[in-house]
Design an enzyme around this catalytic site. Structure first.
Site, mmCIF file in Angstrom:
data_model
loop_
_atom_site.group_PDB
_atom_site.id
_atom_site.type_symbol
_atom_site.label_atom_id
_atom_site.label_comp_id
_atom_site.label_asym_id
_atom_site.label_seq_id
_atom_site.Cartn_x
_atom_site.Cartn_y
_atom_site.Cartn_z
ATOM 1 N N ARG A 94 33.039 12.757 18.653
ATOM 2 C CA ARG A 94 33.420 11.443 18.113
ATOM 3 C C ARG A 94 34.517 11.595 17.068
ATOM 4 O O ARG A 94 35.412 10.745 16.965
ATOM 5 C CB ARG A 94 32.192 10.776 17.488
ATOM 6 C CG ARG A 94 32.431 9.426 16.841
ATOM 7 C CD ARG A 94 32.789 8.346 17.816
ATOM 8 N NE ARG A 94 31.884 8.288 18.967
ATOM 9 C CZ ARG A 94 32.004 7.441 19.977
ATOM 10 N NH1 ARG A 94 32.998 6.564 19.984
ATOM 11 N NH2 ARG A 94 31.158 7.466 20.984
ATOM 12 N N ASN A 360 24.093 12.365 15.326
ATOM 13 C CA ASN A 360 23.279 12.060 16.500
ATOM 14 C C ASN A 360 24.134 11.679 17.700
ATOM 15 O O ASN A 360 25.289 12.060 17.786
ATOM 16 C CB ASN A 360 22.192 11.037 16.201
ATOM 17 C CG ASN A 360 20.860 11.531 16.766
ATOM 18 O OD1 ASN A 360 20.677 11.579 17.979
ATOM 19 N ND2 ASN A 360 19.964 11.948 15.891
ATOM 20 N N HIS A 362 25.783 9.178 19.050
ATOM 21 C CA HIS A 362 27.128 8.605 18.933
ATOM 22 C C HIS A 362 28.110 9.626 18.380
ATOM 23 O O HIS A 362 29.269 9.687 18.812
ATOM 24 C CB HIS A 362 27.099 7.361 18.042
ATOM 25 C CG HIS A 362 28.307 6.488 18.184
ATOM 26 N ND1 HIS A 362 29.323 6.475 17.243
ATOM 27 C CD2 HIS A 362 28.676 5.610 19.146
ATOM 28 C CE1 HIS A 362 30.253 5.618 17.633
ATOM 29 N NE2 HIS A 362 29.889 5.080 18.776
ATOM 30 N N CYS A 363 27.655 10.449 17.454
ATOM 31 C CA CYS A 363 28.529 11.439 16.813
ATOM 32 C C CYS A 363 29.021 12.522 17.770
ATOM 33 O O CYS A 363 30.103 13.070 17.582
ATOM 34 C CB CYS A 363 27.794 12.128 15.663
ATOM 35 S SG CYS A 363 27.133 11.048 14.401
ATOM 36 N N ILE A 364 28.200 12.862 18.765
ATOM 37 C CA ILE A 364 28.558 13.987 19.648
ATOM 38 C C ILE A 364 29.248 13.536 20.927
ATOM 39 O O ILE A 364 29.571 14.371 21.774
ATOM 40 C CB ILE A 364 27.330 14.852 19.993
ATOM 41 C CG1 ILE A 364 26.303 14.042 20.796
ATOM 42 C CG2 ILE A 364 26.721 15.448 18.732
ATOM 43 C CD1 ILE A 364 25.185 14.898 21.402
#
Length: 374
Positions: A94, A360, A362-364
């Site tokens: 992200r 989490n 969304h971040c990855i």
């Protein structure tokens, strides 16, 4: 061949689409960094595999891996997921991947932001970060898109865009002295307008409590669709998250978006609070390499509060991939998301291993929007 453009998306009539709009691909990177992913990354790799396979049910998935991990990543992920050999410093797609913009003629382009590992020399989480900073142009080349190089530091997780002219962010992150200390709030708004082609910035004061990214908005809030957001909510007045969530609610409830709409706020429960266990902290290897260094901000310790949030989910092609984090709240979170997305498939993935690394789902992940006319 992908080329670097010397204009801006706004000048060229391109806009950042909302996450709810159709997508061509979703990209991840393989977790291997032993000072961030316990037990040489194996538990995280199993979780990333489950997430990638869930996404691949509705959207083609690409996973980056360094040379020595390409074969093992491909074996774990299976034939339905593309693995590409590219080196990086850590796997937060992200923040290191390209952000994409589209126009009404069905064209697509990428944006490369400058990246400094969430704080650079002031409070970045590791050094060096040059491999991460080089990912976005490579990603744009592989997706076959020309790209813009933005002249300032930004991470994809620090913004949420509704696709209709509104971006949500936090003062804690974008105004942090470790990002762009020479830019004013007005300067940053002007850059966001130029590169996302938005008309309105809604500024929340802080992100989630104890979020080591200096308060990324995607760990606190998620745009469901234009005019509707999901907000991490805390009812415990003694919890430090309480004041953050209530302050965000006040800003959102008093704001209008770029189209003049009042914002509907859906409250998602705060999981936990959750803490790192002794066994989990012992699985980390603190680097002694002079080449690869970690900051105090990434020194994981038993008892450390984790920045858990159900808002850290991915919307992709009529599916929601969300983290299962707390047995006492998972079912409620799924119920709320089911009501918020009545025509979507809601897929929960046990994601504590991603949380232990500092983020989490969304971040990855980083989505690549479909080239479509509106």
């Amino acid at each position: 061949m992908s080329k670097l453009l010397n204009s801006t998306p706004k000048q060229d009539g391109f806009r950042m689409p909302g996450e709810h709009e159709p997508q061509d691909q979703v990209w991840l990177a393989w977790p291997i960094r032993e000072d961030n992913w316990r037990e040489s990354g194996q538990p995280a790799q199993e979780t990333f595999t489950a997430i990638a396979k869930a996404i691949s049910q509705v959207t083609p998935v690409t996973v980056l891996a360094p040379t020595e991990y390409v074969i093992s990543a491909h074996q774990a992920l299976g034939d339905g997921i593309r693995v590409i050999e590219i080196p990086y410093d850590d796997c937060w797609m992200r923040d290191i991947g390209a952000t994409y913009v589209v126009n009404d003629e069905g064209e697509r382009r990428g944006i490369s932001w400058h990246f400094n590992a969430w704080g650079g020399d002031l409070d970045g989480l590791y050094t060096p970060w040059d491999l991460d900073d080089a990912i976005a142009p490579q990603m744009a080349a592989i997706t076959g898109d020309d790209y813009y190089q933005a002249p300032f530091i930004l991470e994809g997780g620090s913004i949420h865009c509704d696709g209709e002219g509104t971006v949500y962010t936090t003062e804690e992150c974008l105004l942090h002295p470790s990002r762009n200390p020479d830019l004013s709030k007005q300067d940053i708004e002007a850059y966001l307008a130029d590169y996302l082609n938005i008309e309105k910035v809604i500024w929340l004061k802080n992100g989630l409590f104890n979020d080591e990214t200096n308060g990324h908005v995607d760990n606190l809030l998620h745009v469901i669709h234009p005019g509707v957001v999901a907000l991490t909510w805390c009812e415990d007045e003694n919890d430090p998250q309480y004041a953050i969530s209530h302050a965000a609610y006040e800003v959102l409830s008093q704001s209008k978006d770029a189209k003049g709409r009042s914002i509907e706020i859906i409250k998602l429960p705060l999981p936990g609070p959750l803490y790192m266990s002794e066994a989990e902290s012992k699985g980390l290897k603190h680097t002694s390499s002079a080449v690869m260094m970690q900051s105090d901000g990434m020194a994981r310790k038993a008892g450390e509060r984790l920045g858990g949030s159900y808002a850290n989910f991915l919307i992709t092609n009529q599916a929601i991939i969300f983290p299962l984090l707390d047995e006492t709240h998972d079912a409620k979170a799924k119920h709320i998301l089911t009501e918020a997305f009545p025509d979507y498939q809601i897929i929960g993935i046990p994601a504590r291993e991603v949380l232990l690394g500092g983020g989490n789902i969304h971040c990855i992940t980083q989505q690549v929007p479909r080239r479509l006319t509106r």
